[in-house]
Every structure is written in C-alpha cells, then in structure tokens.
Design a protein around this motif. Sequence first.
Motif, PDB file in Angstrom:
ATOM      1  N   ARG A 152       1.705   3.357   0.191  1.00  0.00           N
ATOM      2  CA  ARG A 152       3.060   2.554   0.819  1.00  0.00           C
ATOM      3  C   ARG A 152       2.213   1.242   0.760  1.00  0.00           C
ATOM      4  O   ARG A 152       3.286   0.605   0.231  1.00  0.00           O
ATOM      5  CB  ARG A 152       3.545   2.823   2.554  1.00  0.00           C
ATOM      6  N   ARG A 153       1.533   0.751   0.429  1.00  0.00           N
ATOM      7  CA  ARG A 153       0.745  -0.187  -0.079  1.00  0.00           C
ATOM      8  C   ARG A 153       1.347  -0.658  -1.354  1.00  0.00           C
ATOM      9  O   ARG A 153       1.240  -2.013  -1.353  1.00  0.00           O
ATOM     10  CB  ARG A 153      -0.822  -0.917   0.569  1.00  0.00           C
ATOM     11  N   LEU A 156       4.782  -1.789  -1.862  1.00  0.00           N
ATOM     12  CA  LEU A 156       5.066  -3.170  -1.597  1.00  0.00           C
ATOM     13  C   LEU A 156       4.166  -4.260  -2.550  1.00  0.00           C
ATOM     14  O   LEU A 156       4.709  -5.402  -2.590  1.00  0.00           O
ATOM     15  CB  LEU A 156       4.190  -3.577  -0.144  1.00  0.00           C
ATOM     16  N   ARG A 159       6.684  -4.057  -5.719  1.00  0.00           N
ATOM     17  CA  ARG A 159       7.648  -4.790  -4.510  1.00  0.00           C
ATOM     18  C   ARG A 159       7.917  -6.308  -4.931  1.00  0.00           C
ATOM     19  O   ARG A 159       8.767  -7.346  -5.020  1.00  0.00           O
ATOM     20  CB  ARG A 159       7.147  -4.207  -3.328  1.00  0.00           C
ATOM     21  N   ARG A 195      12.225 -11.060  -2.934  1.00  0.00           N
ATOM     22  CA  ARG A 195      11.952  -9.276  -2.986  1.00  0.00           C
ATOM     23  C   ARG A 195      11.831  -8.856  -1.494  1.00  0.00           C
ATOM     24  O   ARG A 195      11.707  -8.175  -0.308  1.00  0.00           O
ATOM     25  CB  ARG A 195      10.632  -8.487  -2.852  1.00  0.00           C
ATOM     26  N   ILE A 196      11.323 -10.154  -0.197  1.00  0.00           N
ATOM     27  CA  ILE A 196      10.842 -10.207   1.728  1.00  0.00           C
ATOM     28  C   ILE A 196      11.418 -11.379   2.087  1.00  0.00           C
ATOM     29  O   ILE A 196      12.300 -12.036   0.863  1.00  0.00           O
ATOM     30  CB  ILE A 196       9.409 -10.905   1.496  1.00  0.00           C
ATOM     31  N   LEU A 302       8.877  -3.864   5.240  1.00  0.00           N
ATOM     32  CA  LEU A 302       8.177  -3.799   4.006  1.00  0.00           C
ATOM     33  C   LEU A 302       7.507  -2.511   4.295  1.00  0.00           C
ATOM     34  O   LEU A 302       6.618  -2.354   3.294  1.00  0.00           O
ATOM     35  CB  LEU A 302       6.916  -5.134   4.296  1.00  0.00           C
ATOM     36  N   VAL A 306       2.261  -5.655   8.768  1.00  0.00           N
ATOM     37  CA  VAL A 306       1.702  -6.549   7.682  1.00  0.00           C
ATOM     38  C   VAL A 306       1.569  -7.312   8.898  1.00  0.00           C
ATOM     39  O   VAL A 306       2.212  -8.157   9.842  1.00  0.00           O
ATOM     40  CB  VAL A 306       2.060  -7.411   6.666  1.00  0.00           C
ATOM     41  N   GLU A 311       7.577  -9.997  11.550  1.00  0.00           N
ATOM     42  CA  GLU A 311       8.102  -8.602  11.431  1.00  0.00           C
ATOM     43  C   GLU A 311       8.332  -7.628  12.793  1.00  0.00           C
ATOM     44  O   GLU A 311       9.003  -5.903  12.540  1.00  0.00           O
ATOM     45  CB  GLU A 311       6.799  -7.911  11.488  1.00  0.00           C
TER      46      GLU A 311
END
Length: 549
Positions: A152-153, A156, A159, A195-196, A302, A306, A311
């Motif tokens: 998953r990291r 990210l 991404r 993307r974020i 995400l 993070v 978040e």
Amino acid sequence: MIETPSSAVLAWLLTYWIHSTALLGLAWALTRARTWSPAALDLLWKTALVGGLVTTTVQLGLEVRPAGSVSLERAAAVAPSPAVVTSIADDARAPRVVPRSDAAPSSSIDSRTPPAFATPPAPLISRPSMHTAIVLTWSLVGLVLALAYAARRLILVGRIGDRRAVHDGRLLTELELLTRAARLRRRPRLTSTERISTPIALGLAEICVPESALTDLDLEQQRSMLAHELAHLARRDPLWLGFASVMERVLWFQPLNRVARRQIATSAEYLCDEWTVRRTGSGVALARCLAQVAEWVQTSPLGVPVAGMAEERSLLVSRVEKLLADRRSAPGSRRTLVIAAAAVVLATIAMAPSVTGRAARASDAIARGLETEVSAAARSRSVSVSSHSATDAESTNDGVRSTRSRTARDSVVVLALIGRLRDENAEVRRAAANALGKLEDARAVPALIAALGDRESEVRAAAAEALGHFEDPRALNGLSALLADSDRDVRKQALEALSNYESGVPVDGVLRLLQDSDADLRHSAAHALGKWKDRRAGPALAALVRDPS
C-alpha cells in the motif's frame, strides 16, 4: 543449558505481550482517568509503544527474573546430558555379584551379566515442536501483514509519482522563514500533485500539497498550511507513524498497538496546530484552511496512515473549535514527564514478569538430581567392587564382564560431567564439580583446576571442594591462589582442600589467612599450619595469642 531459537523467540514474544499490555493498558487507563495535554498524551503513548520493546529486550538480555516469571522449557530440556542420566541410572540398577558361602549350592550364584550401556535417547526435539509451530504462525501472519502495508505504501508512492516542484516565490519565501523558526538545517522540498486532496508531510524533508491549495487558498491560509506540515517534519511524525504502523502489523497479537498508533497520530495533529498558531499568531487562518481542505478530502484517500493536514476527518470539528476559541495547552514541564516515563519503564524491567526460553529454575532441580544420582552410582560402584573381591573362582568371569561394563559406563559419566563444567548455567557447573569430586576419577583434575577460575563463586567453591578429594599436587597452586579470593566460602573450601595434603603446600597464602576477618578461617588456618609443622608459621601463630577470638 538448552535453548532452541524457536523457544527464545517465543519467550521474547510472550514477554513482550506481558510488558506491552501492562504499559499500553496503563496509558489507556490514564487517558480515561483525566484530561491530558496533547504533549503529555504524545509522550505517554510513545513511551508505552516503544517501552514494551525496550523492557522486553533489556530484561531478557540481562536475565532479570522478577516474581512471577516462568520458563517454557521442561526440566528435562536442560538436563546435562541424556547419556549422563542414562549411564548413572544403569549403573545404579546393575546386578551385583554377591559372595556365597561354602555351603551354598553353585546354582545360587547370581551369574547374570549386567546390561550393556543403554543407547542415549534421541534428542527431545525430533520433530517441529509446539514452540516452532507458534513462532512460524506468528512469522507468517506478521510477514503477510507487513507485505500488505509495504504494498500500500508503494501504491501511494506510485500514485504521487507525478508530483512536481513548486516554484512560487512567495510560498518558498514563507517556507524559508518557517524553516528557520523550526530550527531545521535546510528548507524542505515543496511539491504539488493533483492525485491528493490534503497536504501531507513525506519522509524527512518534503511537503506535498494538492494543486487546488495553490489556487483556492489565500496567502495567509497557505502559510498556515505550510507551518502545519513543517511541524510534522520537525517532530518526525512521518517516521513515527511508519514505525507504529509496522509494529501494529508485525506484532499483530497486541491489538493495543493500533490504539497507540491512532492516539499518536491524534496528538500529533493537535501539537502541530499549536505550533502553527505560535508561529502565525492566530488560529483563525488555520481554521479557515482546515475548513477548506475538509471539502476536498475523500474517505480514506491515501490508504495508509500519513502525516496529513486533514487525514483524520473525525478530528476536524474539534480542531476547528479549539482554534477559533484560541484554547492553548498550558505549558508543562517536559522534563517531569520524561522522568516519570523513564521511571515507569525501569519499573517494568524490574517488576514485570517474563517468559524465558531456558529453564533456570528447572536447572536447579536437575543439578540436585545429578548430585543424588552420581552419589548413588559412586556408592553402588564401591559396594560392587568390594563384593567382587569376596567372590570365588566360579564367579570370576562374571565379575570381569561386570567390571568392564561398569568401567565403560563410568568413562561416559566422567567425560560428560567434565563437559558440564563449561555449561552456561552456574548450578549445572556446580553440580558437575561436586559429582566429579565424589567419583574421584583422576581424569577430572585438569578440568576442575580450570574451574577454579570460574566467574561464579559457588562454582569455584565446588571445584575446590572436589579437588580436596584427589590430593593431586597439580592443584596446589590453584587452590593456594583461591586463599585470597574475595568470597569467604571460596577461601574456606580452598583451605579445607589444602588441609587434606600431608606436605608440599605453599604456606604463604595460609599465613595470610591468620589475619582474615573471619574467626573460623583464622582458626582453620592455625590448625592446618600446626599439622604441617612449618617453622615459618611459628611467629605468626604466636601472635594469635592476642587474637580477639
């Protein structure tokens, strides 16, 4: 002492579970008992998270055994040697040749041949043990969860792989001023991407913001945004969250690690808000910025924890309310908090029970059993030898065969006991020295002389006592050196061993014992010198007429 890698790992895991539960449970209880400042909560949960690792490793490394500690290994697992126990048992049970009277018929003679030396049993661990199965299960589950987190990291990273550097002069100037206020060595890299949806702090020196933050926020809001993320970098929050996330997955059997990770993340947001307010002078701009960013944030945008500005959407309302009300935590003494946290960690090391992969307590029972078995073997051998001397010619062949078999068994016993003089456990070394003294086999003398230099005083005393049975001239120098030992029992055993010698003993060390602080040692030294009739002892003995004893 036997300690397999699987039992050592399992012992560490179980001890960690005990210690971490105590520390994390204490942290949870304290947070429910009263309201704490974000700084206190941050230190509390970080200490509880890391403390379990530290206390477990230190306690097992230093072999601290608080009350309630247990061992994984059975007593048999730390037996000195399967061959030793088998040999001794066979020797004690071996048939004896009994002398018969002249009137007894020849058929009454017990001519059975003693059993051959039993083959040592197979090792205790001949197939994967329960310890190994548990450790493998933990390893596989932890590996799968850690790999999932790493994947998953990587997602990210992929991404936001298209992020590009921000060249806005105003933002870079503001970031430079904030960097100096934070006392960082160099200005972090400022990047942006579509993307974020929330600003995030990456690694040690990068702030990544969404493209909309460059166009939809005014300069005051942008300055608050940069200050908040810079505070995350100054506090090393990205590293802390990564570390806590890995612990949460690798040590998955401790569910309180997840609670600690979430509490650390929550405390970090409040602390970064406070830092931003101190640097910008007002919380209004940051509150407006948070409200604007909240409109951009999607659910779990995400996928991994993070250090992002928004978040934790559930915290946004309380954070905005606190900023608008300008409620700041009262400054407290961080030194006091650190001292209290260190005291809790030290208390955990000293008082929390542990689980060991080696059976230190069981080894005591094995050592006592070893002494008993060897004593029985030595007595039975003595009785058997005297019985053989009384047998008639008709039982001579049986006696010879019995003696040869017994000699082979004795050799294995003696050699195994000599090897146990180098055992890791002091109790086993002490028991082996005592047993060798009772068997009185001259092959043990060099090993017992070497044991006179053992780091444990009880082993040195046992070796000196054993050498007293041999009266071997080779041991004189070593025994004489022990007369100056710091331990009173060691000096006593060395003197008693030397007292068995008729001549050739160096009397210098014994003369020094006449000035010993222990009255019993002075008395024994005077008695020994009188036995040897060494003229050099005359003046020293004459001075003892004024001895207070």
